[in-house]
Design an enzyme around this catalytic site. Structure first.
Site, PDB file in Angstrom:
ATOM      1  N   ASP A 154      -6.668   0.531   0.112  1.00 55.49           N
ATOM      2  CA  ASP A 154      -5.211   0.434  -0.819  1.00 55.49           C
ATOM      3  C   ASP A 154      -5.415  -1.255  -0.942  1.00 55.49           C
ATOM      4  O   ASP A 154      -6.350  -1.699  -0.536  1.00 55.49           O
ATOM      5  CB  ASP A 154      -4.161   0.604   0.354  1.00 55.49           C
ATOM      6  CG  ASP A 154      -3.963  -0.066   1.378  1.00 55.49           C
ATOM      7  OD1 ASP A 154      -4.937  -1.112   1.535  1.00 55.49           O
ATOM      8  OD2 ASP A 154      -3.052   0.255   2.545  1.00 55.49           O
ATOM      9  N   ASP A 212      -2.945  10.305   2.531  1.00 51.14           N
ATOM     10  CA  ASP A 212      -3.183   9.703   3.700  1.00 51.14           C
ATOM     11  C   ASP A 212      -1.881   9.238   4.564  1.00 51.14           C
ATOM     12  O   ASP A 212      -0.803   9.408   3.664  1.00 51.14           O
ATOM     13  CB  ASP A 212      -3.770   8.178   3.250  1.00 51.14           C
ATOM     14  CG  ASP A 212      -2.860   7.256   2.924  1.00 51.14           C
ATOM     15  OD1 ASP A 212      -2.253   6.391   3.849  1.00 51.14           O
ATOM     16  OD2 ASP A 212      -2.339   7.074   1.718  1.00 51.14           O
TER      17      ASP A 212
END
Length: 375
Positions: free
Chosen positions: A89, A264
């Site tokens: 991320d 996720d």
């Protein structure tokens, strides 16, 4: 990275992500390895649960151990000894989570390090540079995660800034000649018209995949479902779609029903450490006294190492004694449970019985199937 859409049933998609480091079957769930580890697990143990791709956290790895230490080893794969693909991320969500200790400007975000209090600045270019050094197979653009609740005007200003940062992320990624994949992130809060603007701008810039961001931040489930139903059909059919930070087992099913390929969440690992274990019929709270004398396995249908070798009584004992092994065995089970769900979804899609799978999934939990807007 190459994405192949193999089959569809309704909106649900069965596909494949192909990387130099391996193939990822989709829909896929990515365990979260915040600091370069899925908490308590060796990479081999994580792989044995069925995981093919991991998520790493740019923000936390930048603060500790830092880019220079990472480069001493090669990249994040070498540092943590994970042979498969890694998605990182961008750090946007972590900065958003800092609340009042951060200041957002057009240039980027000023904040104080949660590690030592130092003043730090992060922007789109810095995020791309860190992820380049991490060797991420999937790089995420730097964006602003719109909070919930937010007015239409607040969500619009945030989304428009994210578009400008997406453009800067793309330019820096291209300047690096990074050979890996770059994903855009759709923002716009719970407002469909803002999601439209975001999708149009991001697809015009052009990315290898598209994430739906700004969900699972406190909004009602109905709003999450509505935004997914609205947004997914707008995204390119030939690119993977990623729902960030989601979620519970039923959220995975509902995401797939609406066209999502990748997920996720810290839930399976965090819940495992707190003694909340996912089983076929729902949740077992292993620290409850009733499990003290229960010699049966956690889930008779589960093929994980924990269920094949230990009883609920033993897991209860480990939890009550605060033994590290308890957290590890619980984590192995929860991660395997999530991977078994994804494998079952993929198989059902291959065999054209996904709707039947959904009905059975909810029937085992004594729950109604949530409504799905017609195509």
């Amino acid at each position: 990275m190459k994405y192949e859409l193999i089959k569809k049933q309704g909106r649900a998609r069965r596909g494949q992500l192909q990387f130099d480091r391996g193939t990822v079957e989709t829909p896929a769930f990515m365990p979260v390895g915040t600091y370069g580890t899925v908490k308590g697990m060796t990479p081999e143990e994580v792989k044995d649960t069925g995981a093919e791709i991991l998520l790493g956290n740019t923000f936390h790895l930048w603060l500790r151990p830092g880019q220079e230490i990472m480069k001493l080893h090669g990249d994040l794969h070498d540092f943590m000894n994970w042979k498969g693909p890694i998605l990182t991320d961008s750090g946007g969500f972590q900065v958003f989570s800092l609340g009042k200790t951060r200041k957002i400007t057009e240039e980027g975000v000023h904040f104080r390090s949660p590690v030592n209090g130092d003043k730090i600045f992060m922007d789109a270019e810095k995020s791309m540079q860190i992820q380049y050094d991490l060797g991420s197979d999937v790089v995420m653009i730097f964006d602003e995660c719109t909070p919930y609740p937010a007015t239409h005007d607040e969500a619009r200003i945030s989304m428009e800034r994210s578009i400008r940062w997406a453009d800067r992320s793309r330019n820096e990624f291209d300047r690096q000649e990074n050979p890996n994949a770059l994903f855009g992130i759709v923002q716009g809060g719970v407002y469909e018209d803002l999601r439209d603007v975001s999708v149009e701008a991001l697809t015009k810039i052009g990315f290898d995949g598209y994430a739906v961001g700004g969900l699972a931040v406190g909004e009602p489930k109905e709003d999450m479902h509505r935004i997914l139903e609205h947004t997914c059909p707008l995204l390119p059919e030939d690119k993977p779609r990623y729902l960030m930070g989601v979620g519970k087992p039923e959220d995975l099913v509902e995401g797939v029903r609406r066209g999502i390929d990748m997920f996720d969440c810290v839930m399976p690992t965090r819940n495992a450490r707190n003694g909340h274990l996912f089983v076929t019929g729902g949740i077992v709270k292993i620290r409850n006294a009733k499990h003290k004398v229960d010699t049966t396995p956690l889930d008779p249908e589960c093929d994980c190492y924990t269920c094949q070798n230990y009883s609920k009584s033993y897991l209860h004992h480990l939890d009550r004694c605060n033994e590290i092994l308890g957290a590890r065995l619980n984590t192995i089970h929860n991660l395997r449970y999530y991977q078994r769900i994804m494998a079952s979804i993929r198989k059902a899609l291959e065999e054209d019985r996904f709707e039947q799978f959904v009905e059975e999934f909810y029937a085992r939990r004594d729950r109604e199937v949530p409504p799905l807007k017609d195509l």
